[in-house]
Design a protein around this motif. Structure first.
Motif, mmCIF file in Angstrom:
data_model
loop_
_atom_site.group_PDB
_atom_site.id
_atom_site.type_symbol
_atom_site.label_atom_id
_atom_site.label_comp_id
_atom_site.label_asym_id
_atom_site.label_seq_id
_atom_site.Cartn_x
_atom_site.Cartn_y
_atom_site.Cartn_z
ATOM 1 N N TRP A 1 -1.306 10.387 0.757
ATOM 2 C CA TRP A 1 -1.349 9.178 -0.076
ATOM 3 C C TRP A 1 -0.863 7.944 0.679
ATOM 4 C CZ3 TRP A 1 -4.406 8.654 -3.901
ATOM 5 C CH2 TRP A 1 -4.747 9.747 -4.704
ATOM 6 N N ARG A 2 0.107 8.121 1.581
ATOM 7 C CA ARG A 2 0.529 6.983 2.401
ATOM 8 C C ARG A 2 -0.635 6.511 3.277
ATOM 9 N NH1 ARG A 2 6.283 6.176 3.887
ATOM 10 N NH2 ARG A 2 7.462 7.069 2.182
ATOM 11 N N GLY B 1 0.818 -1.213 0.000
ATOM 12 C CA GLY B 1 0.000 0.000 0.000
ATOM 13 C C GLY B 1 0.849 1.258 0.000
ATOM 14 N N ILE B 2 1.912 1.257 0.788
ATOM 15 C CA ILE B 2 2.786 2.433 0.853
ATOM 16 C C ILE B 2 3.576 2.575 -0.451
ATOM 17 C CG2 ILE B 2 4.755 3.472 2.054
ATOM 18 C CD1 ILE B 2 3.692 2.079 4.630
ATOM 19 N N TYR C 1 -3.757 6.779 2.636
ATOM 20 C CA TYR C 1 -4.709 6.092 1.766
ATOM 21 C C TYR C 1 -4.199 4.690 1.399
ATOM 22 C CZ TYR C 1 -7.863 5.303 -2.178
ATOM 23 O OH TYR C 1 -8.799 4.780 -3.032
ATOM 24 N N GLY C 2 -2.903 4.601 1.091
ATOM 25 C CA GLY C 2 -2.312 3.303 0.738
ATOM 26 C C GLY C 2 -2.431 2.306 1.874
ATOM 27 N N ALA D 1 -11.434 1.125 -1.039
ATOM 28 C CA ALA D 1 -10.686 0.654 -2.211
ATOM 29 C C ALA D 1 -11.553 0.650 -3.460
ATOM 30 C CB ALA D 1 -10.112 -0.736 -1.956
ATOM 31 N N ASN E 1 -5.267 -8.077 -3.640
ATOM 32 C CA ASN E 1 -5.711 -7.291 -2.474
ATOM 33 C C ASN E 1 -7.192 -7.537 -2.225
ATOM 34 O OD1 ASN E 1 -5.723 -5.454 -0.356
ATOM 35 N ND2 ASN E 1 -6.173 -3.727 -1.685
ATOM 36 N N HIS F 1 1.539 4.083 -3.227
ATOM 37 C CA HIS F 1 0.864 5.361 -3.010
ATOM 38 C C HIS F 1 1.763 6.507 -2.554
ATOM 39 C CE1 HIS F 1 -2.624 2.689 -3.155
ATOM 40 N NE2 HIS F 1 -3.284 3.760 -3.531
ATOM 41 N N ALA F 2 2.923 6.189 -1.961
ATOM 42 C CA ALA F 2 3.766 7.267 -1.423
ATOM 43 C C ALA F 2 4.186 8.230 -2.523
ATOM 44 C CB ALA F 2 4.994 6.678 -0.733
ATOM 45 N N ARG F 3 4.433 9.475 -2.148
ATOM 46 C CA ARG F 3 4.901 10.516 -3.077
ATOM 47 C C ARG F 3 6.368 10.833 -2.857
ATOM 48 N NH1 ARG F 3 0.347 8.823 -5.086
ATOM 49 N NH2 ARG F 3 -0.559 10.280 -6.558
ATOM 50 N N SER F 4 6.970 10.245 -1.856
ATOM 51 C CA SER F 4 8.368 10.519 -1.546
ATOM 52 C C SER F 4 8.899 9.335 -0.750
ATOM 53 C CB SER F 4 8.476 11.804 -0.722
ATOM 54 O OG SER F 4 9.802 11.985 -0.267
ATOM 55 N N ASN G 1 -7.398 9.692 -7.424
ATOM 56 C CA ASN G 1 -6.514 10.253 -8.449
ATOM 57 C C ASN G 1 -5.061 9.887 -8.177
ATOM 58 O OD1 ASN G 1 -8.566 11.428 -9.959
ATOM 59 N ND2 ASN G 1 -8.594 13.260 -8.666
ATOM 60 N N ASN G 2 -4.820 8.657 -7.704
ATOM 61 C CA ASN G 2 -3.456 8.195 -7.417
ATOM 62 C C ASN G 2 -2.637 8.212 -8.705
ATOM 63 O OD1 ASN G 2 -1.221 7.114 -6.108
ATOM 64 N ND2 ASN G 2 -1.874 5.007 -6.446
ATOM 65 N N THR H 1 -6.175 1.259 2.489
ATOM 66 C CA THR H 1 -6.753 0.383 1.454
ATOM 67 C C THR H 1 -6.024 -0.949 1.337
ATOM 68 O OG1 THR H 1 -5.419 1.582 -0.180
ATOM 69 C CG2 THR H 1 -7.732 2.243 0.040
ATOM 70 N N ASP I 1 2.482 13.401 0.233
ATOM 71 C CA ASP I 1 3.007 12.083 0.582
ATOM 72 C C ASP I 1 2.262 11.503 1.777
ATOM 73 O OD1 ASP I 1 5.007 9.965 0.309
ATOM 74 O OD2 ASP I 1 5.874 10.748 2.167
#
Lengths: 353, 353
Positions: free
Chosen positions: B269-270, A273-274, B272-273, B347, A353, A277-280, B352-353, B276, B266
């Motif tokens: 989204w983390r 999941g991380i 959310y990741g 999920a 998942n 989805h992570a951005r950094s 908008n990932n 889900t 970040d």
């Protein structure tokens, strides 16, 4: 053939499949060899290093396994290219420095290599994915035997092959396997395991060899001593330990899933999941999380994901790989690019998942 | 109408939309009232409590707003049902104990309520989603005025309405709003903000009121003092502070995204990741991560997700909600069910990932 581009553009050799790849990432056998009558590289003058490089290149370039391969002069590569090769485990940190008269020959399939003027005049190695220690040993024995005919390596009847560092004297062979041991790490078996290695003449190192930390539960197991033992005895000893390690690791993973299946699955899916989805993300975190996914690949959570693909990603998220061809980018931008790469490579693949 | 099922089966009132819902989760106004000539509940004998309950029920059950509503006798509910109502913020922790002769009337739209024999004989409240303090005040004023005609509440010309606890004496009004302040928490403004409240006659509490920790950056702001001020002055003071809080929170969120957009995105989204993909999650972690998603809803990351849906999820992941109707389940099973619920609810919605 002086540009590293063809290698850099190709996928890493680590992406191949191999036996026992759920535990054994790769196998490698290398010989340390030197030319007679010339000082070891550390004590050699530039013209002596040049003579070594010329003589070795003459012998290697006509060898059939290196036809259509790569001949890279290290000083001619950019720092970025050298880092890229080091991260791919193709050159040592020492070679990365790019000193004069250093070079590497690589076979077209990146399975056989000759490093020139590293610690010794020659370092010959064979490598492949998975548990294939006997195969890589045979490959490097054949190469050494061919090159010995034209180069006549420095040898003492008393000590065996002479090398810059006494620990390599004797056969000059180092047999090593990279193993992935999340189960043994989680069940806290690694300290005791590492402590038991020296009495077997073996040692445990991190992902990038000597002086590198263990990242993502990856370890290199190799022989420490090359003197007073035959090649077969050395490889036998490493193989024996690796076979035991595979059993212990499989047992540890089974125990973890039997005793706390929920927690283990949770850890795998959170990592996924991380990662998706992570951005950094730092390279350490990326390797740590990708390491978790190997569990999930074993359990069939990610039908579209192979061990080879995970190995490839672990290399692809290294700083030099992200930096390569991008000019000057700062750490924050690199961490963002890393996260973007991971999302692109992982999120498009179906998971259970 | 004694079963809680219809309420329990319906979505929580918190799922409604309301003005300024990106910061203000809900608004509530409540009156504390008592019948003359009878001791406060804490000092009343059972037959006195029964008399209170009977008289109040007679008055409330004929009130038009409660036609087709709910009349729940607390001792007749299971502990699970009572916890469910408390987690929905419909009854107080005190009412959850389910002592004899306690009851609650709820209007069919769960917007108006009368709790009987809590700390006072009556606690009347109106509540709604978003920033609607004047509306809920008007609703509870109207209800109080109707009930006063038949019940004639205990009143002193000197002190105003008499209540069990002196802090409620006077108007007996508490006006409160639940606010979500991740920006002010992240920029460390909350300690100073909370400290400034008493001099305005206000106070800041956690998600579940008095003695509850602040979870997921949710806070309740309400008036501390009800004596010597008119209803309008009280509501005016709370509204004034909430308007300032909305501005400060919006400013804090803007600053965070301007100064470290990458890190803020970040974090969203983390969250959310993990939400889900996790297979096990505590309610504290769930609320903390859902709280992060509110940022993302503001920024348009989750077009299919509303603030109301997030509010609903924050209630749905509470232990009593997960436990409800499932018999005896342990904490591990509950954590697994919570993760399953979150995956199912989140999920399936496009992001908008």
């Amino acid at each position: 053939m002086t540009a590293a581009d063809p290698i850099l553009a190709s996928d890493t050799w680590l992406a191949r499949t191999g036996p026992e790849e759920h535990v054994v990432v790769s196998s490698r056998a290398r010989y340390a060899r030197n030319l007679p009558g010339l000082p070891f590289p550390m004590r050699a003058r530039p013209e002596e290093l040049a003579a070594v490089a010329e003589r070795v290149a003459a012998a290697v370039s006509v060898h059939p396994r290196f036809r259509d391969g790569y001949h890279l002069e290290l000083p001619g590569l950019t720092p970025g290219e050298r880092t890229y090769l080091k991260e791919n485990l193709l050159i040592s940190p020492e070679m990365e420095k790019g000193n004069e008269h250093r070079a590497i020959f690589l076979s077209p399939d990146i399975a056989l290599a000759v490093m020139i003027n590293e610690e010794d005049h020659l370092r010959l190695y064979a490598l492949d994915a998975g548990f294939r220690l006997n195969e890589v040993l045979n490959a490097v024995i054949a190469l050494e035997s061919d090159l010995a005919k034209s180069l006549g390596f420095a040898f003492s009847p008393k000590f065996g092959y002479l090398t810059a560092c006494p620990t390599n004297t004797g056969t000059g062979l180092r047999a090593s396997v990279m193993v992935h041991l999340p189960g043994m790490v989680a069940s806290k078996q690694m300290a005791e395991f590492a402590k038991s290695m020296p009495q077997l003449g073996l040692t445990v190192r991190g992902f990038y060899g000597e002086n590198s930390d263990h990242i993502g539960d990856f370890f290199q197991i190799s022989n420490e001593i090359t003197l007073g033992k035959s090649e077969e005895e050395i490889v036998q000893a490493v193989c024996h330990v690796v076979e035991r390690v595979i059993e212990r690791e499989e047992q540890a993973r089974r125990s973890i899933f039997e005793q706390s299946r929920g927690a283990a699955e949770d850890e795998v899916w959170r990592a996924y999941g991380i990662l998706t989805h992570a951005r950094s993300m730092s390279s350490d975190e990326a390797v740590r999380l990708l390491s978790r996914l190997r569990y999930g690949v074993d359990r069939g959570f990610f039908p579209a994901l192979s061990h080879g693909e995970l190995n490839r990603l672990i290399i692809a998220v290294q700083p030099g790989h992200l930096q390569y061809g991008r000019g000057a980018i700062g750490p924050a931008e690199r961490d963002a690019l890393r996260a973007e790469l991971l999302r692109a490579r992982l999120a498009s693949r179906p998971s259970n998942n």
